[in-house]
Design a protein around this motif. Structure first.
Motif, PDB file in Angstrom:
ATOM      1  N   TRP A 117       0.839  -5.006   4.414  1.00 34.70           N
ATOM      2  CA  TRP A 117       0.809  -3.555   4.193  1.00 34.70           C
ATOM      3  C   TRP A 117       1.049  -3.237   2.717  1.00 34.70           C
ATOM      4  N   GLN A 118       1.990  -3.908   2.106  1.00 34.22           N
ATOM      5  CA  GLN A 118       2.316  -3.619   0.710  1.00 34.22           C
ATOM      6  C   GLN A 118       1.138  -3.900  -0.217  1.00 34.22           C
ATOM      7  N   VAL A 119       0.314  -4.891   0.137  1.00 31.20           N
ATOM      8  CA  VAL A 119      -0.824  -5.236  -0.709  1.00 31.20           C
ATOM      9  C   VAL A 119      -1.972  -4.262  -0.506  1.00 31.20           C
ATOM     10  N   TRP A 120      -2.266  -3.914   0.725  1.00 31.51           N
ATOM     11  CA  TRP A 120      -3.476  -3.149   1.024  1.00 31.51           C
ATOM     12  C   TRP A 120      -3.268  -1.636   1.038  1.00 31.51           C
ATOM     13  N   MET A 121      -2.160  -1.159   1.566  1.00 32.69           N
ATOM     14  CA  MET A 121      -1.961   0.283   1.642  1.00 32.69           C
ATOM     15  C   MET A 121      -1.329   0.770   0.342  1.00 32.69           C
ATOM     16  N   THR A 122      -2.152   0.873  -0.672  1.00 38.09           N
ATOM     17  CA  THR A 122      -1.685   1.295  -1.988  1.00 38.09           C
ATOM     18  C   THR A 122      -1.416   2.802  -2.013  1.00 38.09           C
ATOM     19  N   ASN A 123      -0.803   3.249  -3.113  1.00 37.93           N
ATOM     20  CA  ASN A 123      -0.506   4.676  -3.251  1.00 37.93           C
ATOM     21  C   ASN A 123      -1.775   5.518  -3.231  1.00 37.93           C
ATOM     22  N   TYR A 128      -4.801   9.487  -0.385  1.00 35.96           N
ATOM     23  CA  TYR A 128      -6.115   9.928   0.069  1.00 35.96           C
ATOM     24  C   TYR A 128      -6.097  10.287   1.554  1.00 35.96           C
ATOM     25  N   LEU A 129      -5.363   9.509   2.364  1.00 40.57           N
ATOM     26  CA  LEU A 129      -5.347   9.737   3.807  1.00 40.57           C
ATOM     27  C   LEU A 129      -4.454  10.908   4.195  1.00 40.57           C
ATOM     28  N   PHE A 130      -3.319  11.065   3.542  1.00 39.65           N
ATOM     29  CA  PHE A 130      -2.339  12.054   3.987  1.00 39.65           C
ATOM     30  C   PHE A 130      -2.048  13.131   2.948  1.00 39.65           C
ATOM     31  N   GLY A 131      -2.741  13.086   1.804  1.00 40.43           N
ATOM     32  CA  GLY A 131      -2.455  14.070   0.766  1.00 40.43           C
ATOM     33  C   GLY A 131      -2.781  15.490   1.160  1.00 40.43           C
ATOM     34  N   ASN A 132      -3.892  15.690   1.889  1.00 46.45           N
ATOM     35  CA  ASN A 132      -4.253  17.044   2.305  1.00 46.45           C
ATOM     36  C   ASN A 132      -3.443  17.538   3.489  1.00 46.45           C
TER      37      ASN A 132
END
Length: 286
Positions: A117-123, A128-132
Protein backbone atom coordinates in the motif's frame (compact mmCIF):
# COMPACT_ATOMS: atom_id res chain seq x y z
CA UNK A 1 16.75 1.82 -15.12
CA UNK A 2 13.87 0.27 -13.16
CA UNK A 3 11.69 -2.35 -14.73
CA UNK A 4 8.25 -1.28 -15.92
CA UNK A 5 5.49 -2.57 -13.66
CA UNK A 6 2.30 -2.34 -15.63
CA UNK A 7 -0.06 -2.58 -12.68
CA UNK A 8 1.13 0.86 -11.58
CA UNK A 9 -0.09 2.33 -14.88
CA UNK A 10 -3.70 1.29 -14.22
CA UNK A 11 -6.31 3.70 -12.91
CA UNK A 12 -6.07 4.47 -9.17
CA UNK A 13 -9.55 2.99 -8.61
CA UNK A 14 -8.31 -0.41 -9.84
CA UNK A 15 -5.31 -0.23 -7.51
CA UNK A 16 -7.54 0.79 -4.61
CA UNK A 17 -10.00 -2.07 -5.19
CA UNK A 18 -7.12 -4.54 -5.29
CA UNK A 19 -5.46 -3.27 -2.11
CA UNK A 20 -8.68 -3.01 -0.14
CA UNK A 21 -9.70 -6.46 -1.35
CA UNK A 22 -6.51 -8.28 -0.36
CA UNK A 23 -6.30 -6.51 2.99
CA UNK A 24 -9.99 -7.16 3.70
CA UNK A 25 -9.67 -10.85 2.86
CA UNK A 26 -6.64 -11.15 5.10
CA UNK A 27 -8.46 -9.51 8.01
CA UNK A 28 -11.74 -11.41 7.67
CA UNK A 29 -10.54 -14.94 8.43
CA UNK A 30 -8.34 -16.90 10.80
CA UNK A 31 -8.38 -20.05 8.71
CA UNK A 32 -4.75 -21.25 8.59
CA UNK A 33 -4.88 -22.40 4.96
CA UNK A 34 -6.38 -19.15 3.66
CA UNK A 35 -4.01 -17.04 5.77
CA UNK A 36 -1.01 -19.11 4.70
CA UNK A 37 -1.95 -18.62 1.06
CA UNK A 38 -2.48 -14.88 1.56
CA UNK A 39 0.86 -14.47 3.34
CA UNK A 40 2.66 -16.37 0.58
CA UNK A 41 1.04 -14.21 -2.11
CA UNK A 42 1.88 -11.06 -0.15
CA UNK A 43 5.49 -12.20 0.09
CA UNK A 44 5.67 -12.88 -3.66
CA UNK A 45 4.18 -9.47 -4.52
CA UNK A 46 6.59 -7.73 -2.12
CA UNK A 47 9.63 -9.44 -3.62
CA UNK A 48 8.45 -8.60 -7.14
CA UNK A 49 7.65 -4.99 -6.24
CA UNK A 50 10.22 -4.01 -3.59
CA UNK A 51 13.05 -6.49 -4.10
CA UNK A 52 14.50 -9.18 -1.86
CA UNK A 53 16.55 -6.81 0.31
CA UNK A 54 13.73 -4.47 1.34
CA UNK A 55 11.33 -7.37 1.78
CA UNK A 56 13.82 -9.18 4.03
CA UNK A 57 14.16 -6.09 6.25
CA UNK A 58 10.38 -5.82 6.48
CA UNK A 59 10.12 -9.50 7.40
CA UNK A 60 12.74 -9.14 10.14
CA UNK A 61 10.76 -6.39 11.87
CA UNK A 62 7.45 -8.19 11.40
CA UNK A 63 8.70 -11.56 12.65
CA UNK A 64 9.91 -10.05 15.92
CA UNK A 65 6.44 -8.71 16.63
CA UNK A 66 4.81 -11.97 15.51
CA UNK A 67 6.98 -14.02 17.87
CA UNK A 68 6.07 -11.66 20.70
CA UNK A 69 2.34 -12.01 19.96
CA UNK A 70 2.58 -15.81 19.83
CA UNK A 71 4.53 -16.03 23.09
CA UNK A 72 2.21 -13.67 24.99
CA UNK A 73 -0.91 -15.49 23.84
CA UNK A 74 0.54 -18.86 24.87
CA UNK A 75 1.61 -17.54 28.27
CA UNK A 76 -1.52 -15.62 29.25
CA UNK A 77 -4.26 -17.60 27.49
CA UNK A 78 -4.88 -20.90 29.26
CA UNK A 79 -7.89 -22.03 27.26
CA UNK A 80 -7.69 -25.33 25.45
CA UNK A 81 -7.93 -29.01 26.25
CA UNK A 82 -4.47 -30.17 25.13
CA UNK A 83 -1.85 -29.29 27.74
CA UNK A 84 1.71 -29.23 26.45
CA UNK A 85 3.68 -28.13 29.51
CA UNK A 86 3.48 -26.25 32.78
CA UNK A 87 5.58 -23.10 33.09
CA UNK A 88 5.75 -21.28 36.44
CA UNK A 89 2.59 -23.03 37.53
CA UNK A 90 0.59 -22.01 34.45
CA UNK A 91 -0.38 -24.51 31.76
CA UNK A 92 0.65 -24.04 28.14
CA UNK A 93 -1.99 -25.43 25.80
CA UNK A 94 -1.65 -26.36 22.17
CA UNK A 95 -4.84 -24.50 21.25
CA UNK A 96 -3.53 -21.22 22.70
CA UNK A 97 -0.21 -21.70 20.91
CA UNK A 98 -1.90 -22.39 17.56
CA UNK A 99 -4.24 -19.41 18.00
CA UNK A 100 -1.23 -17.18 18.69
CA UNK A 101 0.54 -18.51 15.61
CA UNK A 102 -2.50 -17.90 13.39
CA UNK A 103 -2.99 -14.41 14.82
CA UNK A 104 0.66 -13.59 14.21
CA UNK A 105 0.32 -14.92 10.66
CA UNK A 106 -2.56 -12.50 10.10
CA UNK A 107 -0.41 -9.69 11.48
CA UNK A 108 2.46 -10.66 9.19
CA UNK A 109 0.13 -10.73 6.18
CA UNK A 110 -1.22 -7.26 6.96
CA UNK A 111 2.31 -5.96 7.50
CA UNK A 112 3.33 -7.11 4.03
CA UNK A 113 0.21 -5.72 2.34
CA UNK A 114 0.69 -2.38 4.11
CA UNK A 115 4.18 -2.23 2.60
CA UNK A 116 2.60 -2.68 -0.84
CA UNK A 117 0.00 0.00 0.00
CA UNK A 118 2.76 2.45 0.89
CA UNK A 119 4.39 1.97 -2.52
CA UNK A 120 1.32 2.09 -4.74
CA UNK A 121 -1.23 4.30 -2.98
CA UNK A 122 0.71 7.53 -3.28
CA UNK A 123 -0.52 10.95 -2.18
CA UNK A 124 -1.35 11.87 -5.76
CA UNK A 125 -3.60 8.83 -6.23
CA UNK A 126 -5.19 9.20 -2.82
CA UNK A 127 -6.04 12.85 -3.41
CA UNK A 128 -7.35 12.05 -6.89
CA UNK A 129 -9.77 9.43 -5.51
CA UNK A 130 -11.01 11.25 -2.41
CA UNK A 131 -10.11 14.90 -2.98
CA UNK A 132 -13.52 15.87 -4.35
CA UNK A 133 -15.50 13.82 -1.80
CA UNK A 134 -13.68 14.97 1.33
CA UNK A 135 -10.92 17.44 0.42
CA UNK A 136 -9.88 18.37 3.96
CA UNK A 137 -9.90 14.81 5.29
CA UNK A 138 -8.09 13.39 2.26
CA UNK A 139 -5.42 16.10 2.48
CA UNK A 140 -4.90 15.43 6.19
CA UNK A 141 -4.64 11.67 5.66
CA UNK A 142 -2.17 12.06 2.79
CA UNK A 143 -0.02 14.36 4.92
CA UNK A 144 -0.13 11.92 7.85
CA UNK A 145 0.81 8.98 5.62
CA UNK A 146 3.82 10.86 4.28
CA UNK A 147 4.90 12.17 7.70
CA UNK A 148 6.40 8.89 8.98
CA UNK A 149 8.74 8.14 6.02
CA UNK A 150 9.79 11.79 5.77
CA UNK A 151 10.57 11.93 9.49
CA UNK A 152 12.56 8.70 9.18
CA UNK A 153 14.73 10.17 6.42
CA UNK A 154 15.28 13.36 8.41
CA UNK A 155 16.28 11.40 11.50
CA UNK A 156 18.82 9.43 9.46
CA UNK A 157 20.32 12.67 8.16
CA UNK A 158 20.50 14.11 11.68
CA UNK A 159 22.24 11.00 13.00
CA UNK A 160 24.80 11.05 10.20
CA UNK A 161 25.60 14.72 10.84
CA UNK A 162 25.94 14.25 14.60
CA UNK A 163 28.11 11.16 14.23
CA UNK A 164 30.44 13.11 11.95
CA UNK A 165 30.52 16.00 14.40
CA UNK A 166 31.04 13.83 17.51
CA UNK A 167 33.70 11.38 16.38
CA UNK A 168 34.60 10.50 19.97
CA UNK A 169 32.16 7.92 21.34
CA UNK A 170 32.53 9.26 24.86
CA UNK A 171 30.88 12.49 23.75
CA UNK A 172 27.87 10.76 22.19
CA UNK A 173 25.91 10.50 25.43
CA UNK A 174 22.63 12.33 25.29
CA UNK A 175 22.65 12.53 21.51
CA UNK A 176 19.25 10.81 21.27
CA UNK A 177 17.53 13.73 23.02
CA UNK A 178 19.24 16.21 20.72
CA UNK A 179 18.33 14.12 17.68
CA UNK A 180 14.65 14.11 18.64
CA UNK A 181 14.78 17.83 19.41
CA UNK A 182 16.33 18.57 16.01
CA UNK A 183 13.75 16.38 14.31
CA UNK A 184 10.88 18.23 15.99
CA UNK A 185 12.35 21.59 14.99
CA UNK A 186 12.68 20.45 11.35
CA UNK A 187 9.11 19.10 11.30
CA UNK A 188 7.71 22.33 12.74
CA UNK A 189 9.64 24.43 10.24
CA UNK A 190 8.35 22.29 7.37
CA UNK A 191 4.78 22.55 8.66
CA UNK A 192 5.03 26.35 8.83
CA UNK A 193 6.41 26.48 5.28
CA UNK A 194 3.63 24.20 4.07
CA UNK A 195 0.99 26.34 5.77
CA UNK A 196 2.42 29.52 4.24
CA UNK A 197 2.55 27.92 0.79
CA UNK A 198 -1.07 26.76 1.05
CA UNK A 199 -2.18 30.21 2.20
CA UNK A 200 -0.36 31.92 -0.66
CA UNK A 201 -1.94 29.54 -3.17
CA UNK A 202 -5.40 30.34 -1.84
CA UNK A 203 -6.24 26.98 -0.30
CA UNK A 204 -9.68 27.00 1.29
CA UNK A 205 -10.81 30.25 -0.34
CA UNK A 206 -13.25 28.62 -2.73
CA UNK A 207 -13.95 25.56 -4.78
CA UNK A 208 -10.88 24.56 -6.74
CA UNK A 209 -10.38 22.39 -9.78
CA UNK A 210 -7.54 19.93 -10.10
CA UNK A 211 -5.59 18.66 -13.07
CA UNK A 212 -4.76 14.98 -13.27
CA UNK A 213 -3.25 12.67 -15.85
CA UNK A 214 -5.37 9.71 -14.72
CA UNK A 215 -7.94 8.51 -17.26
CA UNK A 216 -10.22 5.50 -16.92
CA UNK A 217 -9.78 3.48 -20.11
CA UNK A 218 -11.09 0.23 -21.52
CA UNK A 219 -8.08 -1.63 -20.20
CA UNK A 220 -8.80 -0.36 -16.68
CA UNK A 221 -12.41 -1.53 -16.95
CA UNK A 222 -11.33 -5.01 -18.07
CA UNK A 223 -8.91 -5.49 -15.19
CA UNK A 224 -11.37 -3.99 -12.70
CA UNK A 225 -14.07 -6.46 -13.75
CA UNK A 226 -11.57 -9.33 -13.68
CA UNK A 227 -10.46 -8.39 -10.18
CA UNK A 228 -14.03 -8.11 -8.90
CA UNK A 229 -14.90 -11.53 -10.37
CA UNK A 230 -11.91 -13.14 -8.65
CA UNK A 231 -12.76 -11.36 -5.42
CA UNK A 232 -16.36 -12.57 -5.53
CA UNK A 233 -15.08 -16.10 -6.14
CA UNK A 234 -12.90 -15.99 -3.03
CA UNK A 235 -15.41 -14.41 -0.63
CA UNK A 236 -17.77 -17.45 -0.21
CA UNK A 237 -14.86 -19.68 0.79
CA UNK A 238 -13.75 -17.22 3.46
CA UNK A 239 -17.31 -16.92 4.80
CA UNK A 240 -17.79 -20.70 4.98
CA UNK A 241 -14.39 -21.15 6.60
CA UNK A 242 -15.28 -18.72 9.38
CA UNK A 243 -18.53 -20.53 10.17
CA UNK A 244 -16.88 -23.83 11.08
CA UNK A 245 -13.62 -22.46 12.50
CA UNK A 246 -12.98 -23.49 16.12
CA UNK A 247 -9.88 -23.02 18.28
CA UNK A 248 -11.20 -23.66 21.79
CA UNK A 249 -11.48 -26.07 23.51
CA UNK A 250 -10.34 -28.21 20.53
CA UNK A 251 -8.87 -27.30 17.18
CA UNK A 252 -11.07 -27.73 14.13
CA UNK A 253 -11.23 -25.92 10.84
CA UNK A 254 -13.19 -26.94 7.74
CA UNK A 255 -11.54 -28.01 4.53
CA UNK A 256 -10.69 -25.21 2.10
CA UNK A 257 -12.59 -25.11 -1.18
CA UNK A 258 -10.19 -25.45 -4.15
CA UNK A 259 -12.21 -23.03 -6.30
CA UNK A 260 -12.13 -20.37 -3.60
CA UNK A 261 -8.41 -20.92 -3.01
CA UNK A 262 -7.74 -20.54 -6.72
CA UNK A 263 -9.80 -17.35 -6.88
CA UNK A 264 -8.04 -16.00 -3.79
CA UNK A 265 -4.58 -16.74 -5.21
CA UNK A 266 -5.38 -15.26 -8.61
CA UNK A 267 -6.83 -12.11 -7.05
CA UNK A 268 -3.84 -11.67 -4.71
CA UNK A 269 -1.45 -12.17 -7.65
CA UNK A 270 -3.40 -9.85 -9.96
CA UNK A 271 -0.40 -7.50 -10.45
CA UNK A 272 1.65 -10.42 -11.73
CA UNK A 273 -1.17 -11.39 -14.09
CA UNK A 274 -1.21 -7.85 -15.48
CA UNK A 275 2.59 -7.95 -15.81
CA UNK A 276 2.50 -11.28 -17.63
CA UNK A 277 -0.25 -10.21 -20.01
CA UNK A 278 1.54 -6.99 -20.95
CA UNK A 279 4.84 -8.84 -21.36
CA UNK A 280 3.22 -11.33 -23.74
CA UNK A 281 1.62 -8.46 -25.66
CA UNK A 282 5.01 -6.79 -26.05
CA UNK A 283 6.58 -10.05 -27.19
CA UNK A 284 3.86 -10.72 -29.76
CA UNK A 285 4.03 -7.20 -31.15
CA UNK A 286 7.71 -7.56 -32.06
Amino acid sequence: MSRQRWFETLHPSVVLVYLVGVMGLGLCTLHPIYLGLMSLCALVVNIWLRGIGRTARTLMHALVLCCLVTALNALFNHSGATELAVLFGTPLTMEALVYGLVSSLMLLTMWLWCAVWQVWMTNERFLYLFGNLAPTLSLMLSMVFSLIPQSGKKLSQIRLCQRAHHADRKKQRGLLIRQISSLLVMDMEDSMQTADAMRCKGYGVGRRTAFSLFRFTKRDAIWLIAGLVLLITAVPGVVLANRGLVFYPWLFWPAALPVCLAGLALFALLPLLVQGKEWLSCRWSK
